[in-house]
Design a protein around this motif. Sequence first.
Motif, PDB file in Angstrom:
ATOM      1  N   ALA A 148      49.605   7.276  -6.817  1.00  0.00           N
ATOM      2  CA  ALA A 148      48.596   6.371  -6.255  1.00  0.00           C
ATOM      3  C   ALA A 148      49.184   4.974  -6.246  1.00  0.00           C
ATOM      4  N   MET A 149      48.772   4.162  -5.261  1.00  0.00           N
ATOM      5  CA  MET A 149      49.299   2.803  -5.187  1.00  0.00           C
ATOM      6  C   MET A 149      48.754   1.978  -6.347  1.00  0.00           C
ATOM      7  N   VAL A 150      47.541   2.294  -6.778  1.00  0.00           N
ATOM      8  CA  VAL A 150      46.930   1.593  -7.899  1.00  0.00           C
ATOM      9  C   VAL A 150      46.564   2.632  -8.949  1.00  0.00           C
ATOM     10  N   GLU A 151      47.196   2.523 -10.111  1.00  0.00           N
ATOM     11  CA  GLU A 151      47.078   3.534 -11.156  1.00  0.00           C
ATOM     12  C   GLU A 151      45.948   3.152 -12.109  1.00  0.00           C
ATOM     13  N   LEU A 152      45.065   4.078 -12.448  1.00  0.00           N
ATOM     14  CA  LEU A 152      43.919   3.746 -13.285  1.00  0.00           C
ATOM     15  C   LEU A 152      43.743   4.679 -14.480  1.00  0.00           C
ATOM     16  N   SER A 153      44.572   5.737 -14.542  1.00  0.00           N
ATOM     17  CA  SER A 153      44.287   6.762 -15.545  1.00  0.00           C
ATOM     18  C   SER A 153      44.508   6.232 -16.960  1.00  0.00           C
ATOM     19  N   SER A 154      45.234   5.095 -17.105  1.00  0.00           N
ATOM     20  CA  SER A 154      45.410   4.564 -18.453  1.00  0.00           C
ATOM     21  C   SER A 154      44.247   3.668 -18.854  1.00  0.00           C
ATOM     22  N   LYS A 155      43.357   3.376 -17.923  1.00  0.00           N
ATOM     23  CA  LYS A 155      42.246   2.462 -18.244  1.00  0.00           C
ATOM     24  C   LYS A 155      40.925   3.204 -18.444  1.00  0.00           C
ATOM     25  N   PHE A 156      40.668   4.235 -17.636  1.00  0.00           N
ATOM     26  CA  PHE A 156      39.358   4.887 -17.669  1.00  0.00           C
ATOM     27  C   PHE A 156      39.471   6.411 -17.689  1.00  0.00           C
ATOM     28  N   GLY A 157      38.436   7.024 -18.226  1.00  0.00           N
ATOM     29  CA  GLY A 157      38.314   8.469 -18.169  1.00  0.00           C
ATOM     30  C   GLY A 157      38.564   9.123 -19.509  1.00  0.00           C
ATOM     31  N   CYS A 158      37.712  10.106 -19.870  1.00  0.00           N
ATOM     32  CA  CYS A 158      37.916  10.816 -21.132  1.00  0.00           C
ATOM     33  C   CYS A 158      38.899  11.957 -20.916  1.00  0.00           C
ATOM     34  N   GLU A 159      39.574  12.338 -21.979  1.00  0.00           N
ATOM     35  CA  GLU A 159      40.454  13.498 -21.914  1.00  0.00           C
ATOM     36  C   GLU A 159      39.601  14.723 -21.601  1.00  0.00           C
ATOM     37  N   PRO A 160      40.054  15.582 -20.684  1.00  0.00           N
ATOM     38  CA  PRO A 160      39.250  16.766 -20.355  1.00  0.00           C
ATOM     39  C   PRO A 160      38.858  17.575 -21.600  1.00  0.00           C
ATOM     40  N   GLY A 161      39.733  17.603 -22.608  1.00  0.00           N
ATOM     41  CA  GLY A 161      39.426  18.338 -23.838  1.00  0.00           C
ATOM     42  C   GLY A 161      38.243  17.761 -24.617  1.00  0.00           C
ATOM     43  N   ASP A 162      37.952  16.474 -24.427  1.00  0.00           N
ATOM     44  CA  ASP A 162      36.822  15.844 -25.126  1.00  0.00           C
ATOM     45  C   ASP A 162      35.528  15.896 -24.316  1.00  0.00           C
TER      46      ASP A 162
END
Length: 380
Positions: A148-162
């Motif tokens: 992605a041109m703008v990466e966001l996975s390090s800022k938002f979202g819970c781990e699927p396991g949680d």
Amino acid sequence: MNRDLLRRLAREHGTPLFVVDHDLLRRNLAEFRRWLPNVQPYYAVKANSLPEIVRTLYRAGASFDVASLAEFHLVYENIRDLPEKERQDFIWDKIVYANPIKDPVTLRTLDPYRPLVTYDNADEIRKIAKHAPHAGVMLRLRVPNTGAMVELSSKFGCEPGDAVGLIEAAHDAGLTVEGLSFHVGSQTTNFQNYVQALHLAAGVLREARARGFTKMIQLDIGGGFPAPYDQNVRPLRELGRLLRSEIRRLFPRDIAVLAEPGRFIVATACTLVAEVIGRAVRDGKPCYYINDGVYHTYSGIVFDHMKYPVKAFRKGPTQLSAVFGPTCDALDTISLAEPLPALKVGDLVYTPNIGAYSHASSTFFNGFPPARVAHLNYEG
Ligand SMILES: *Cc1c(COP(=O)(O)O)cnc(C)c1O
């Protein structure tokens, strides 16, 4: 957009001029619906929050993704003919508050509207339960943002396991979990990111429903739909085909799917016209100073990882030239190698496809205000 028209508008309104063509907004929204017919588009207001854009998209049937109190009020005040008795349903249908982190004042102000908000952690559950107990919630999942041109996975979202644990925790706090959301990052040209995200979400939904969370009926597939800036971007038709078949394969029939397109709706609908206000030759290279720059409509160069072409109306043999904005900061550099004909002070230049993450992130730095705005084909 027609070049003669752009020149005429610039003469009429002055420069820098940010031109919004509302026919193009409507066309982009129609295109989105054509390839994703069962997905309700919630336009991501942060891409461009001009109230006229909100009104046009509302009239054309869009809903809205807001991420601050100011954006919430902007949308709320611009969507009219609100039947009082249906107001609550109307809010859920028309506005999602998709910022996973909300301060207490925001939550308390939103609560009477019974908003639909996202969350991704246990602290947020406590905050929402305390300050906005009437909110419905959607759990934001962390999904891969590769490419992605703008990466966001390090800022938002819970781990699927949680995820299932966080759904239970929200339920135990007295909140109704309405569904799942994700956002694959902006200008996602790697369509497999969507496929992986859908797989993750389908797994979580299956497990949650098996544990009795049967009110989870919403799937919010976020934004990221790529704008056709150049020929290399695969068309929405292809992404739509892929999403339709994966959603059909992975999710139960009763799931309501919504999306939050921002860039795709607005990027190609706007053009900037600016004016050459100075020139110099440095190290043999022509340098042009124009009256809009990186602190203003070209802010996407810094905040949005974008590279914008600057085009001339004047014809003639081109030479690689530098283009600078009007402020005194060296950062205010639009391009160091733009093929341009020899330009004069007072000449106009333009940049098409500059509707997303541009005017919305303009500043008043150095005393230069954001570009003025002209609306084409706006119906009020
Ligand atoms: C920014 C954002 C969007 C819009 O993204 P685009 O790439 O402009 O489509 C959608 N959803 C969320 C949660 C966002 O943060």
